[in-house]
Design a protein around this motif. Structure first.
Motif, PDB file in Angstrom:
ATOM      1  N   UNK A 253      19.457 -11.855 -30.045  1.00  0.00           N
ATOM      2  CA  UNK A 253      18.064 -11.879 -30.512  1.00  0.00           C
ATOM      3  C   UNK A 253      17.461 -13.195 -30.024  1.00  0.00           C
ATOM      4  N   UNK A 254      16.898 -13.153 -28.830  1.00  0.00           N
ATOM      5  CA  UNK A 254      16.345 -14.371 -28.224  1.00  0.00           C
ATOM      6  C   UNK A 254      14.864 -14.466 -28.588  1.00  0.00           C
ATOM      7  N   UNK A 257      11.624 -15.544 -26.461  1.00  0.00           N
ATOM      8  CA  UNK A 257      11.364 -14.822 -25.215  1.00  0.00           C
ATOM      9  C   UNK A 257       9.878 -14.489 -24.998  1.00  0.00           C
TER      10      UNK A 257
ATOM     11  N   UNK B  47       7.068  -3.565 -23.120  1.00  0.00           N
ATOM     12  CA  UNK B  47       7.801  -4.838 -23.117  1.00  0.00           C
ATOM     13  C   UNK B  47       8.845  -4.774 -24.223  1.00  0.00           C
ATOM     14  N   UNK B  48      10.116  -4.596 -23.812  1.00  0.00           N
ATOM     15  CA  UNK B  48      11.208  -4.574 -24.806  1.00  0.00           C
ATOM     16  C   UNK B  48      11.634  -6.029 -25.017  1.00  0.00           C
ATOM     17  N   UNK B  49      10.854  -6.765 -25.804  1.00  0.00           N
ATOM     18  CA  UNK B  49      11.082  -8.208 -25.908  1.00  0.00           C
ATOM     19  C   UNK B  49      11.182  -8.673 -27.351  1.00  0.00           C
ATOM     20  N   UNK B  50      11.758  -9.863 -27.509  1.00  0.00           N
ATOM     21  CA  UNK B  50      11.805 -10.545 -28.812  1.00  0.00           C
ATOM     22  C   UNK B  50      10.693 -11.573 -28.891  1.00  0.00           C
ATOM     23  N   UNK B  51      10.223 -11.905 -30.080  1.00  0.00           N
ATOM     24  CA  UNK B  51      10.666 -11.343 -31.360  1.00  0.00           C
ATOM     25  C   UNK B  51      10.115  -9.952 -31.627  1.00  0.00           C
ATOM     26  N   UNK B  52       9.133  -9.517 -30.803  1.00  0.00           N
ATOM     27  CA  UNK B  52       8.563  -8.191 -31.002  1.00  0.00           C
ATOM     28  C   UNK B  52       8.363  -7.500 -29.664  1.00  0.00           C
ATOM     29  N   UNK B  54       6.223  -4.630 -27.259  1.00  0.00           N
ATOM     30  CA  UNK B  54       4.829  -4.199 -27.099  1.00  0.00           C
ATOM     31  C   UNK B  54       4.801  -2.941 -26.237  1.00  0.00           C
ATOM     32  N   UNK B  72       1.818  -3.890 -30.948  1.00  0.00           N
ATOM     33  CA  UNK B  72       3.009  -4.691 -31.247  1.00  0.00           C
ATOM     34  C   UNK B  72       3.970  -3.878 -32.105  1.00  0.00           C
ATOM     35  N   UNK B  74       8.554  -3.427 -33.463  1.00  0.00           N
ATOM     36  CA  UNK B  74       9.872  -3.997 -33.775  1.00  0.00           C
ATOM     37  C   UNK B  74      10.505  -4.683 -32.555  1.00  0.00           C
ATOM     38  N   UNK B  75      11.432  -5.586 -32.803  1.00  0.00           N
ATOM     39  CA  UNK B  75      12.246  -6.114 -31.692  1.00  0.00           C
ATOM     40  C   UNK B  75      13.188  -5.014 -31.168  1.00  0.00           C
ATOM     41  N   UNK B  77      16.380  -4.715 -30.898  1.00  0.00           N
ATOM     42  CA  UNK B  77      17.549  -4.380 -31.730  1.00  0.00           C
ATOM     43  C   UNK B  77      17.182  -3.415 -32.849  1.00  0.00           C
ATOM     44  N   UNK B  78      16.029  -3.678 -33.477  1.00  0.00           N
ATOM     45  CA  UNK B  78      15.595  -2.802 -34.572  1.00  0.00           C
ATOM     46  C   UNK B  78      15.194  -1.441 -34.022  1.00  0.00           C
TER      47      UNK B  78
END
Lengths: 278, 143
Positions: A253-254, A257, B47-52, B54, B72, B74-75, B77-78
């Motif tokens: 969980x970066x 980013x 955009x499969x990105x953290x923390x969220x 899009x 916007x 979930x991240x 992983x979720x």
């Protein structure tokens, strides 16, 4: 005077009885597997867990409702384990500090340190149900790996805190076994985290005592007592449970980013947009 | 310490209040529950990105004008744990319907909740409204 005190006491006790009766049962489900034991006879906490939940089963089975992280496959399932599960008293903040907590609440948590991808503190990391926590236990050390923000901590078993601690987001943890309960003394915190919910700040004097009790195969009872004489009027204890999630893995969980939220918050504040609740 | 005082202290220490504690940081501050939105259109980018994450969607208004919406959610992983498969469940070019809530800042920015995929399946791309904003009850008593 005595009658009034008695009446007040009865009212308070009745309210408490009602609230406790309404609060969720810590143990749910029918089958209770035995507590696994390590080679040294201690309960083995090793496994991947979900905080702030009281539902047994796999991650998918336990997160089928409409709440945060739920799939919605079973709309009748508890909507949000996190919101229903954490049992806490109104936080015993000193009046000036309570005003500061309220200020943050009224801004809807726009000042959340986690919004800047900083490590969430304790016990907050155990009150987040969206991300799993892995525990690896050895006789001398218990390691906690949190998917949320990808932070970790090691609990040294036995001994004492180092005398030269530098203030840290997750502090310094020293554990000991009291029967089947792992009791963890945490100190050496910085003042940059929230304890639980929105705005619950603390000082560097925070002293946390955690109790991990694996009551059966699926469930750890997690109790945390916070003391902070600079901010609180007395000890503040919360209780929650961590549930075993076999088959779930802790992932990367970066956070930094693609974090666009602080920019949005800055613009909201600059444009004077209100946060009034409906 | 007499019995009454002890009882009162015990009572005070065990008053139970359900406090909403949610991750991640405040969606409720950025997005307005009073401005629900539903759009249908074509996915232009994910955009499969953290923390969220899009998802961007081109929405045509029927008069030849197209607006690109940004949602916007979930991240990754979720999303994975709620049933999404990256680059499989949804791809650029797919026609989808998204429900959510508009940003307090206005524009074509919103917080997603449910996405209806081309095959009719529905998956949550984001949490319920108000997530992370402290809920209805503060942690302290309001004077």
């Amino acid at each position: 005077m005595r009658a009034r005190l008695l009446a007040a006491t009865l009212t308070l006790v009745t309210s408490v009885a009602v609230l406790v009766a309404q609060s969720p049962q810590r143990a749910t489900g029918a089958s209770r597997g035995a507590v696994p034991r390590a080679a040294d006879g201690k309960p083995d906490l090793t496994g991947v867990w979900q905080g702030a939940s009281n539902r047994r089963g796999s991650w998918e089975e336990a997160n089928s409702g409409l709440g945060v992280g739920g799939t919605g496959k079973d709309p009748a399932a508890p909507a949000n384990p996190a919101s229903q599960q954490v049992i806490t008293a109104p936080a015993p903040y000193q009046p000036w500090a309570a005003a500061k907590v309220l200020e943050s609440f009224n801004k809807r948590g726009i000042d959340d340190p986690a919004a800047f991808c900083l490590p969430p503190g304790l016990p907050r990391l155990h009150l987040v149900g969206l991300f799993p926590i892995e525990i690896v236990q050895t006789p001398r050390k218990v390691v906690l790996l949190y998917e949320y923000m990808n932070v970790f901590r090691t609990i040294q078993i036995g001994g004492s805190h180092s005398p030269d601690l530098v203030p840290a987001y997750l502090g310094d943890s020293v554990g000991r076994w009291e029967g089947d309960t792992l009791v963890v003394d945490v100190t050496g915190f910085n003042d940059k985290t929230w304890l639980t919910g929105t705005g619950t700040f603390h000082s560097e004097d925070l002293h946390l005592t955690e109790r991990f009790t694996r009551v059966d195969k699926d469930q750890i009872n997690y109790d945390a007592t916070m003391e902070d004489p600079k901010v609180l009027t007395g000890p503040w204890t919360i209780h929650t449970t961590m549930m075993l999630r076999e088959g779930t893995r802790v992932q990367e969980y970066a956070c930094a980013e693609n974090n666009q939220d602080p920019d949005h918050y800055e613009r909201l504040l600059k444009e004077g947009i209100g946060f009034k609740r409906p | 310490m007499n019995r009454t005082v002890r009882l009162l202290l015990l009572a005070a220490a065990t008053v139970a209040v359900a406090t909403p504690l949610r991750a991640h940081h405040s969606f409720g501050a950025e997005y307005d529950v009073n401005q629900p939105v539903t759009v249908s259109g074509v996915v232009t980018k994910i955009e499969w990105t953290n923390p969220h994450s899009f998802v961007f969607v081109d929405v045509a208004d029927g008069n030849g004008s197209v607006t690109n919406w940004k949602f916007e959610g979930y991240p990754p992983n979720a999303l994975y744990r709620t049933g999404w498969k990256r680059d499989v469940s949804m791809k650029p070019g797919d026609k989808i319907t998204v429900t959510g809530w508009r940003a307090r800042l206005g524009g074509n920015l919103a917080h997603s909740r449910e996405i209806t995929l081309p095959d009719g399946n529905k998956l949550f791309f984001g949490p319920p409204a108000g997530t992370g904003d402290g809920g209805n009850t503060p942690a302290v008593k309001v004077p």
